[in-house]
Structures are given as C-alpha cells and as structure tokens.
Write an enzyme that holds these catalytic residues in place. Structure first.
Site, mmCIF file in Angstrom:
data_model
loop_
_atom_site.group_PDB
_atom_site.id
_atom_site.type_symbol
_atom_site.label_atom_id
_atom_site.label_comp_id
_atom_site.label_asym_id
_atom_site.label_seq_id
_atom_site.Cartn_x
_atom_site.Cartn_y
_atom_site.Cartn_z
ATOM 1 N N LYS A 1 -11.409 15.515 7.893
ATOM 2 C CA LYS A 1 -9.952 15.356 7.900
ATOM 3 C C LYS A 1 -9.339 16.724 8.167
ATOM 4 O O LYS A 1 -9.635 17.697 7.475
ATOM 5 C CB LYS A 1 -9.480 14.813 6.542
ATOM 6 C CG LYS A 1 -7.979 14.496 6.529
ATOM 7 C CD LYS A 1 -7.589 13.680 5.302
ATOM 8 C CE LYS A 1 -6.079 13.531 5.144
ATOM 9 N NZ LYS A 1 -5.460 12.601 6.078
ATOM 10 N N ALA B 1 4.026 1.703 -0.881
ATOM 11 C CA ALA B 1 4.798 1.865 -2.116
ATOM 12 C C ALA B 1 3.893 2.366 -3.245
ATOM 13 O O ALA B 1 4.271 3.275 -4.005
ATOM 14 C CB ALA B 1 5.452 0.546 -2.507
ATOM 15 N N HIS C 1 3.486 11.274 15.094
ATOM 16 C CA HIS C 1 3.081 12.524 14.454
ATOM 17 C C HIS C 1 2.698 13.624 15.446
ATOM 18 O O HIS C 1 3.128 14.765 15.317
ATOM 19 C CB HIS C 1 1.897 12.293 13.510
ATOM 20 C CG HIS C 1 2.117 11.197 12.508
ATOM 21 N ND1 HIS C 1 3.349 10.906 11.976
ATOM 22 C CD2 HIS C 1 1.258 10.322 11.926
ATOM 23 C CE1 HIS C 1 3.236 9.907 11.103
ATOM 24 N NE2 HIS C 1 1.976 9.532 11.065
ATOM 25 N N ASP D 1 10.685 -13.389 -0.506
ATOM 26 C CA ASP D 1 9.980 -13.378 0.768
ATOM 27 C C ASP D 1 10.940 -12.876 1.847
ATOM 28 O O ASP D 1 11.897 -13.564 2.209
ATOM 29 C CB ASP D 1 9.527 -14.814 1.076
ATOM 30 C CG ASP D 1 8.855 -14.902 2.427
ATOM 31 O OD1 ASP D 1 8.778 -13.868 3.117
ATOM 32 O OD2 ASP D 1 8.414 -16.000 2.781
ATOM 33 N N ASP E 1 0.809 -1.213 0.000
ATOM 34 C CA ASP E 1 0.000 0.000 0.000
ATOM 35 C C ASP E 1 0.851 1.276 0.000
ATOM 36 O O ASP E 1 0.622 2.194 -0.783
ATOM 37 C CB ASP E 1 -0.845 -0.062 1.297
ATOM 38 C CG ASP E 1 -2.063 0.785 1.205
ATOM 39 O OD1 ASP E 1 -2.814 0.605 0.229
ATOM 40 O OD2 ASP E 1 -2.254 1.643 2.090
HETATM 41 C C1 BG6 Z 1 0.060 7.147 9.113
HETATM 42 C C2 BG6 Z 1 -0.850 6.301 9.967
HETATM 43 O O1 BG6 Z 1 1.323 7.284 9.717
HETATM 44 O O2 BG6 Z 1 -0.509 8.433 8.953
HETATM 45 C C3 BG6 Z 1 -2.235 6.232 9.371
HETATM 46 O O3 BG6 Z 1 -0.306 4.996 10.065
HETATM 47 C C4 BG6 Z 1 -2.787 7.605 9.089
HETATM 48 O O4 BG6 Z 1 -3.128 5.510 10.212
HETATM 49 C C5 BG6 Z 1 -1.765 8.430 8.296
HETATM 50 O O5 BG6 Z 1 -3.974 7.466 8.340
HETATM 51 C C6 BG6 Z 1 -2.210 9.886 8.169
HETATM 52 O O6 BG6 Z 1 -1.342 10.531 7.295
HETATM 53 P P1 BG6 Z 1 -1.816 11.812 6.484
HETATM 54 O O7 BG6 Z 1 -0.567 12.295 5.802
HETATM 55 O O8 BG6 Z 1 -2.864 11.349 5.534
HETATM 56 O O9 BG6 Z 1 -2.355 12.760 7.496
#
Ligand code: BG6
Length: 487
Positions: free
Chosen positions: A339, A18, A244, A88, A16
């Site tokens: 979002k 990549a 984050h 693998d 996903d």
């Molecule tokens: C990833 C998390 O690090 O960041 C995900 O594993 C999350 O669960 C994603 O959806 C959010 O990233 P962005 O850049 O879309 O805010």
C-alpha cells in the site's frame, strides 16, 4: 470560520463507509472538541434497528476503526447525539419520515435548523435519492442551511455525471453541494501546495526545463474485499483515476496561486485538468495499460467473465507552456505489492556545461546522477529528496544520498483523518478541499476519451500476479526505456 450548530443525516448509516470512516471521524472530532455545541447525527438505513441497537453497532465499529484510543466516557457522550431512522431510500414514501422529522423540529423551541446530508450509499442510489430532496429537505423552504456531501464516483461517465449534477442542482445551489474526493482531505495533498509555492528551492524548478517526468502511484495491497458488486461495475479508472489520481496530478502541476483561497485553487485545478491529454503521437497501447489481478474472477459478486480492470497505468501530457514535453505517469491497482500513495518528481540530468565538464573528467555517466523529490502521501507521510554526494573514503566516487522528512515523527501527532477534515470543512461552509463540478466534468471528458481510444485500439486486459507491481506491459509506456517506475 464559523461552526454552525447542525444535524447531520447520513444515508447509508449502517454501511461500510459510515462504520469504517464517518462515525470514527465524528468520534475523533468529539474527542478533539471540533464538533459544534449542538450537533446530532441521524443514521438512515434499510436495516431494522432502534436507536439503542444502532449505537451499539457503531460503538463496535468506532472502537475498531477510530485512529484515536477508545475512551468509553467520550463514546457515551458522543452516542447521545446519535439517532436512527429505518428507511428504504429507494422508496420515496420513506423520505416522508425525514421530512416530517425536519418539519417537527422546526416548530420546537431552540431547535437546530441547519442540515448536512451525507450520501454514504452505493453510487447507483445517488440519482434516486437526489430526486427525493424536496420540501423541507431542500434549500429555501424553511429556515437554516441545507448542504449535501456526495461520495465519488460522481457518475459513471460524462453523460451520467451531468444527469446527476442536474438532479442535485434542482434542490441545492452549487455552493451547497460538496462533492467528496477524500484524497483532497489528506494532509500531504494540501502540503504539496505549500512545498511547491513556499520554497525558493522548488518553485523556480517546477517546470519543463528542470523536471524530466512526474510519477503518481496509488497502490493497494488489498483486493476488492466485499465490494465486488460496486467494483465490478466501476473498475480502477472510474474508482481511482477519475478522482483521486487526477486530483493529485492537478495539485502537483497547477499554475502557482497568488493566494491559497478556495476560488483560486479550484480554478487553477480546473485549468490543469482541461489541459490533460493522452500522450501525443503515441498509440493508445503505449499510453494506457489496463490489468486485472489473477483470481479477480473468483471474487464475490464479480461476473465470471468480467473484463473490469483492477489496475491502470497512463502516460498523460499537460498542454501548458510550463509542462511541454514532460510525461506524467499515473498508476493504480488493487492487490499490488504494497500500500503506497506518492508523487515522485524526477529532475533532469545535469544541464549546465560546468557540471558536464566535471562529469567528463571523472568519467561519470550523468544519467546515474538523479535528483528525485518524493512526496509521500501514505502510509507514512513525509518528503524525501535524493541527491548526489562523494562516497566517504573514496577518491571521488559519487553515490546517491537521501534526506528523509517524516511528518508524524517531527510533529509527534498523527494527521487528522481525511474525513474529519472534510466534515469539518462542510460544517464551516468551506469548499476548497472538494471537487468542483467543472473539475468533475473535465475529468470525465478525459476518461471517456481514453476509454474510447482504448476500445478502438487493442482493448487488451493484461493479467498480473497478486502481490506484484502490476502487469509488465505497464513498462512499455515509460519513455524509451530511459525511465523506470519508482516505488
Ligand atoms: C476509495 C476507493 O475512494 O479509495 C477504494 O473507492 C479505495 O477502492 C480507497 O480502496 C482508497 O482510499 P485510501 O484512503 O485507503 O487510500
């Protein structure tokens, strides 16, 4: 900085990450002429593909996920740089294929000797893979550099993070380990430093005397999608907060830098993360709230009795003289109303006697006269500042007004994707936008402590409705009802 020619080896080449992020980022870099002259990519994956089939799979992904327009000619010239090795990664024998590849190349005329590895696989594979970086794959055996980029979460807690670090340090020097937190590649996170340190109107106010509280929100409207297997073992605290959100907090609250260079940024952030504690004097229930969206238990690959949190809200203290008494509120969740990632700085009510006198004569409540600075990280990038003005036409009615700066509108370009910046940095050997081991170690120390207290306290998981702003219990961590969540 110098762009060395290199070969990038992506473990999890059909996965996903990549397909959605790394290959589109490399394609964008090709369009923007940011790749070194001699640059190639080797995708390594379990699935059986030949190179032609792999290129085809990627062309569909890049066309769908690249933020740039699809240009067939640019794609074709980028595609010639791509190869595939089916292997693998859990089987040590299959690493031999990669080692032989590197060894064979070393003997070729005009070969490229530098290798950038990217671990775009599930975190449970990091340790098994780390143990296989030996011989020509590791540093020092043959000529050229070896660098490794590792996705987050780096470990599941402090103990597993230490094991992982030890395993990588056996084959790479710390200088060549790039621990990815893609939020550090986001344009507005870098911008926080500039806004803070390079504006006379902000830096003198950036402390407990003028700031009432700081809120950091990273909300997502999507659920966990097809990542149930990973997410159910991880949860919001480990997936988002440990990396984050703590990085956003560190950049917002760290001590000023004398210059913006890698060493100073990293050490200032480490000191800040080490100074974080749960809010002193509060019970854990009013410092930490965890939630789960209704319907999570029916998601694919999720245990039917799972107690994994998809939401978390925290009230943290920064124990430095600058921030005594200022709460830092953090919240993140899946399936929320929208979002949105932003940092909101709420300034104190007017402090000066003169302002108070004016307010008294006007019978105005000062707690309605807020100043807010909102740093918008995504989806829109920008800054908004809320201040107070007289309502036109009124005798003297005071109302809030907003100055709103929209970054893409001002520069008429979209900021480069975070992964573009990070890959470019790694090729150039610049680690300033990566998490250091000390930051990871101190953030896990905090997360472990929070989990321990939470389990010893109520340990409650609060259900919330999809498309809401999370469980209402999260309001209970806001100081004495005087503060509200900003969104
Ligand atoms: C990833 C998390 O690090 O960041 C995900 O594993 C999350 O669960 C994603 O959806 C959010 O990233 P962005 O850049 O879309 O805010």
């Amino acid at each position: 900085l110098h762009k060395d020619d290199c070969t990038m080896v992506i473990f999890g080449g059909t996965g996903d990450l990549a397909r959605r992020k790394l290959m589109p980022a490399l394609y964008n870099m090709q369009l923007e002429d940011k790749l070194p002259d001699k640059f190639s990519v080797i995708g390594v994956g379990r699935k059986e593909h030949n190179t032609a089939g792999y290129r085809e799979l990627l062309s569909a992904a890049v066309a769908e996920f690249s933020t740039q327009t699809w240009d067939p000619d640019a794609w074709h010239s980028f595609a010639t740089r791509i190869q595939y090795i089916s292997s693998d990664v859990e089987d040590p024998a299959s690493f031999q294929v990669i080692k032989t590849f590197i060894q064979d190349h070393t003997n070729q005329k005009e070969a490229v000797h530098n290798y950038l590895y990217y671990l775009a696989v599930g975190p449970h594979l990091f340790l098994p893979i780390a143990k296989n970086f030996s011989g020509p794959m590791s540093e020092g055996e043959l000529e050229g550099w070896r660098r490794i980029m590792i996705e987050k979460p780096f470990g599941q807690d402090l103990a597993t993070a230490r094991d992982l670090n030890k395993a990588f340090c056996a084959s790479f020097s710390d200088r060549n380990i790039y621990r990815v937190d893609h939020y550090l590649g986001k344009e507005m996170l870098q911008n926080i430093m500039v806004v803070r340190f390079v504006n006379t109107v902000f830096e003198p106010l950036w402390n407990k005397d003028y700031i009432d509280n700081v809120q950091i929100t990273v909300a997502e409207n999507d659920g966990i999608g097809i990542r149930g297997d990973y997410y159910d073992r991880t949860g919001a605290m480990r997936d988002m907060v440990q990396s984050h959100l703590l990085q956003m907090l560190a950049v917002t609250a760290m001590e000023p830098l004398r210059s913006i260079d890698e060493e100073r940024i990293v050490s200032s952030k480490v000191n800040l993360i080490r100074a974080l504690t749960p809010w002193p004097g509060d019970k854990i229930d009013t410092t930490m709230v965890l939630g789960q969206y209704r319907g999570y238990l029916e998601e694919k690959d999720v245990a039917t009795d799972s107690s994994t949190e998809t939401y978390s809200a925290l009230k943290l203290a920064v124990n430095t003289p600058r921030w005594q008494g200022v709460p830092f509120y953090l919240r993140t969740g899946k399936k929320l109303e929208e979002k949105q990632a932003r940092v909101t700085i709420q300034f104190k009510e007017p402090l000066s006697n003169d302002v108070n006198l004016i307010l008294n004569t006007l019978s105005l409540e000062k707690n309605r006269l807020l100043n807010l600075l909102v740093i918008k990280v995504q989806p829109q990038e920008g800054l908004a500042f809320q201040f107070n003005i007289k309502k036109p036409g009124s005798a003297i009615e005071i109302v809030p007004a907003e100055m709103d700066f929209c970054q893409p509108c001002a520069f008429l370009i979209n900021s480069p994707e975070a992964y573009e910046c990070l890959i470019e940095d790694a090729i150039q050997g610049d680690k300033s936008r990566f998490s250091s081991w000390n930051e990871i170690e101190s953030s896990w120390t905090l997360i472990d402590e929070l989990f321990k207290s939470y389990k010893a306290g109520s340990g409650k998981l609060n259900l919330y409705e999809p498309a809401s702003w999370g469980p209402r219990q999260a309001d209970s961590i806001l100081s004495g009802g005087k503060v509200r969540w900003w969104s």
